[in-house]
Scaffold this motif. Structure first.
Motif, PDB file in Angstrom:
ATOM      1  N   LEU A   1       1.673  -0.277  -8.593  1.00 30.63           N
ATOM      2  CA  LEU A   1       0.346   0.206  -8.208  1.00 30.63           C
ATOM      3  C   LEU A   1      -0.209   1.224  -9.204  1.00 30.63           C
ATOM      4  CD1 LEU A   1       1.226   0.126  -4.527  1.00 30.63           C
ATOM      5  CD2 LEU A   1      -0.976  -0.719  -5.363  1.00 30.63           C
ATOM      6  N   TYR A  47      -8.466   6.866  -6.714  1.00 28.90           N
ATOM      7  CA  TYR A  47      -7.114   6.351  -6.475  1.00 28.90           C
ATOM      8  C   TYR A  47      -6.615   5.794  -7.794  1.00 28.90           C
ATOM      9  CZ  TYR A  47      -8.691   6.573  -1.646  1.00 28.90           C
ATOM     10  OH  TYR A  47      -9.207   7.009  -0.460  1.00 28.90           O
ATOM     11  N   VAL A  93      -9.917  -3.275  -7.624  1.00 29.85           N
ATOM     12  CA  VAL A  93      -8.499  -3.236  -8.002  1.00 29.85           C
ATOM     13  C   VAL A  93      -8.386  -3.013  -9.513  1.00 29.85           C
ATOM     14  CG1 VAL A  93      -6.304  -4.476  -8.003  1.00 29.85           C
ATOM     15  CG2 VAL A  93      -7.902  -4.772  -6.093  1.00 29.85           C
ATOM     16  N   ILE A 143       0.941  -6.365  -3.213  1.00 30.27           N
ATOM     17  CA  ILE A 143       1.520  -6.810  -4.496  1.00 30.27           C
ATOM     18  C   ILE A 143       2.353  -8.075  -4.269  1.00 30.27           C
ATOM     19  CG2 ILE A 143       3.063  -6.192  -6.397  1.00 30.27           C
ATOM     20  CD1 ILE A 143       0.569  -4.506  -6.474  1.00 30.27           C
ATOM     21  N   MET A 170      -7.216   1.925   5.363  1.00 29.39           N
ATOM     22  CA  MET A 170      -7.636   2.857   6.421  1.00 29.39           C
ATOM     23  C   MET A 170      -6.444   3.258   7.282  1.00 29.39           C
ATOM     24  SD  MET A 170      -9.777   0.298   8.898  1.00 29.39           S
ATOM     25  CE  MET A 170     -10.079  -1.122   7.837  1.00 29.39           C
ATOM     26  N   GLY A 180     -10.759   4.442   2.412  1.00 30.45           N
ATOM     27  CA  GLY A 180     -10.916   4.525   0.968  1.00 30.45           C
ATOM     28  C   GLY A 180     -10.868   3.127   0.396  1.00 30.45           C
TER      29      GLY A 180
HETATM   30  C1  2NL Z   1      -6.774   5.358   2.132  1.00 29.62           C
HETATM   31  C2  2NL Z   1      -7.101   4.621   0.897  1.00 29.62           C
HETATM   32  C3  2NL Z   1      -6.723   2.607  -0.284  1.00 29.62           C
HETATM   33  C4  2NL Z   1      -6.099   0.687  -1.534  1.00 29.62           C
HETATM   34  C5  2NL Z   1      -5.876   1.545  -0.484  1.00 29.62           C
HETATM   35  C6  2NL Z   1      -4.983  -1.074  -2.828  1.00 29.62           C
HETATM   36  C7  2NL Z   1      -3.958  -1.983  -2.799  1.00 29.62           C
HETATM   37  C8  2NL Z   1      -3.737  -2.728  -3.919  1.00 29.62           C
HETATM   38  C9  2NL Z   1      -4.489  -2.582  -5.033  1.00 29.62           C
HETATM   39  C10 2NL Z   1      -5.478  -1.653  -4.994  1.00 29.62           C
HETATM   40 CL1  2NL Z   1      -2.486  -3.868  -3.930  1.00 29.62          CL
HETATM   41  N1  2NL Z   1      -5.720  -0.908  -3.912  1.00 29.62           N
HETATM   42  N2  2NL Z   1      -5.196  -0.330  -1.718  1.00 29.62           N
HETATM   43  C11 2NL Z   1      -7.198   0.902  -2.360  1.00 29.62           C
HETATM   44  C12 2NL Z   1      -8.030   1.955  -2.139  1.00 29.62           C
HETATM   45  C13 2NL Z   1      -7.814   2.833  -1.082  1.00 29.62           C
HETATM   46  O1  2NL Z   1      -6.423   3.406   0.804  1.00 29.62           O
HETATM   47  O2  2NL Z   1      -7.212   6.434   2.316  1.00 29.62           O
HETATM   48  N3  2NL Z   1      -5.990   4.782   3.034  1.00 29.62           N
HETATM   49  C14 2NL Z   1      -5.619   5.394   4.268  1.00 29.62           C
END
Ligand code: 2NL
Length: 353
Positions: free
Chosen positions: A149, A264, A302, A190, A324, A298
């Motif tokens: 990641l 992120y 990607v 992934i 989330m 969020g």
């Molecule tokens: C948050 C924010 C996020 C992702 C999760 C993600 C997963 C892959 C690639 C790229 Cl495999 N992104 N997940 C992306 C942005 C935000 O979570 O606050 N979660 C509680």
């Protein structure tokens, strides 16, 4: 003694016996009466034992006088016994009476945990856009949880997650994979990218773990739903439209939404997705820190490095992802103030849902 006085004593015994039988109020007292009159040491025996005092010519008539009385007493005993037993049964039936017309007591079936219910609602909403649910392990490798990641071992972004690591078994190779409790469900995404060709539209709900100081809004064990779409020509506009549809189904059709810049390491660009405060409807209150907005998830496009780590060519495909906190969404839906309530197993709380 003569026959007349024997007859008189017999009559007196008969009256006494019949009276005692009539007075007996339980099978036990009746049995005592039986013994005291007809028993081996009973009154009738005692009376008959005295016939030696009668003149010899009267003795043969004693049986004819006594036998009908014995039979009468026996019959009275039997009748009274039957009566007492019948009324005992009647009393029992009365006491144990069941009103068969009362409605039945419904069996308790249990109910979905509020977190599970929210997961299902999220899956239902995104399911309308073709997203399918994928699950993956709770104990993961460092490689899938962080490196794939775009969070390398020495990257400062790792400070964002206080991770619970698993002790490797004795004899495990020193340079072998390191295991940990997943800090997000992203490793499942992934895995899904490595397993499938685009187009990909998946949701990964599940339990996650961080080494947190626990309070009303932080648990060390919590729930997340992430989503991932990978296809040709996927853009921020698709992400925005999808999240709007989600927010409007989950929190009401008229609710305003907005994107704010975020960060992120696995998305670029990254955003925070806000909805108008569900408590004050935007006018400003303590729940939204007087901003009128609450962040519910969020998201972002990607990162190309993450696509490549998933075996996907970033020159051909683009993707967006979002994540989330299921606990937080559930707390907003049901006005729950303390995240610790979800895993406390208090039925008074759980039965509300
Ligand atoms: C948050 C924010 C996020 C992702 C999760 C993600 C997963 C892959 C690639 C790229 Cl495999 N992104 N997940 C992306 C942005 C935000 O979570 O606050 N979660 C509680």
């Amino acid at each position: 003694m003569d026959l007349a006085s024997f007859q008189a004593q017999l009559d007196a015994l008969r009256v006494r016996a019949l009276q005692a039988i009539a007075d007996a109020s339980s099978p036990d007292t009746l049995a005592e009466v039986d013994t005291s009159i007809l028993g081996r040491k009973g009154e009738l025996r005692a009376l008959l034992g005295g016939i030696g005092a009668l003149p010899a010519e009267d003795r043969p008539r004693v049986g004819a006088l006594a036998n009908p009385i014995r039979e009468e007493v026996e019959a009275a005993l039997a009748a009274r016994r039957e009566h007492l037993e019948a009324s005992a049964l009647e009393a029992r039936l009365l006491a144990e009476r069941v009103d068969v017309t009362l409605p039945g007591r419904a069996a308790w079936r249990g109910s979905l945990h509020p977190i599970r219910e929210t997961e299902r609602e999220i899956a239902r909403i995104f399911g309308q856009f073709g997203f399918v649910v994928v699950e993956s392990p709770e104990v993961e490798t460092d490689e899938l949880n962080f490196q794939a990641l775009n969070i390398p071992a020495d990257h400062p972004a790792r400070d964002l997650w206080d991770t619970i690591y698993v002790q490797e078994p004795d004899g495990a190779p020193v340079d072998g994979p390191k295991h940990l409790f997943r800090t997000h469900t992203s490793p499942g995404q992934i895995r899904a990218m490595r397993a499938a060709e685009p187009p990909i539209r998946i949701l990964t709900p599940g339990r996650c773990f961080r080494y947190e100081a626990v309070d009303a809004s932080h648990a060390f064990e919590f729930f997340q739903v992430e989503g991932l779409m990978v296809d040709e020509g996927t853009s921020m506009a698709h992400l925005r439209g999808l999240l709007d549809a989600f927010a409007h189904e989950m929190f009401g059709a008229g609710r305003p939404t907005r994107f704010r810049p975020g960060y992120y390491p696995f998305t670029e660009p990254s955003v925070a997705f806000d909805i108008g405060c569900v408590v004050c409807d935007g006018s400003g209150c303590p729940a939204c820190k007087r901003t009128g907005w609450m962040t519910i998830l969020g998201a972002g496009m990607v990162h190309p490095v993450v696509l490549r780590n998933g075996g996907i060519d970033p020159e051909r495909y683009q993707g967006f992802a979002f994540g989330m906190g299921t606990d937080r969404i559930t707390m907003l839906r049901y006005a729950i103030r303390d995240i610790r309530a979800f895993l406390a197993n208090d039925l008074r709380f759980l039965e509300r849902f």
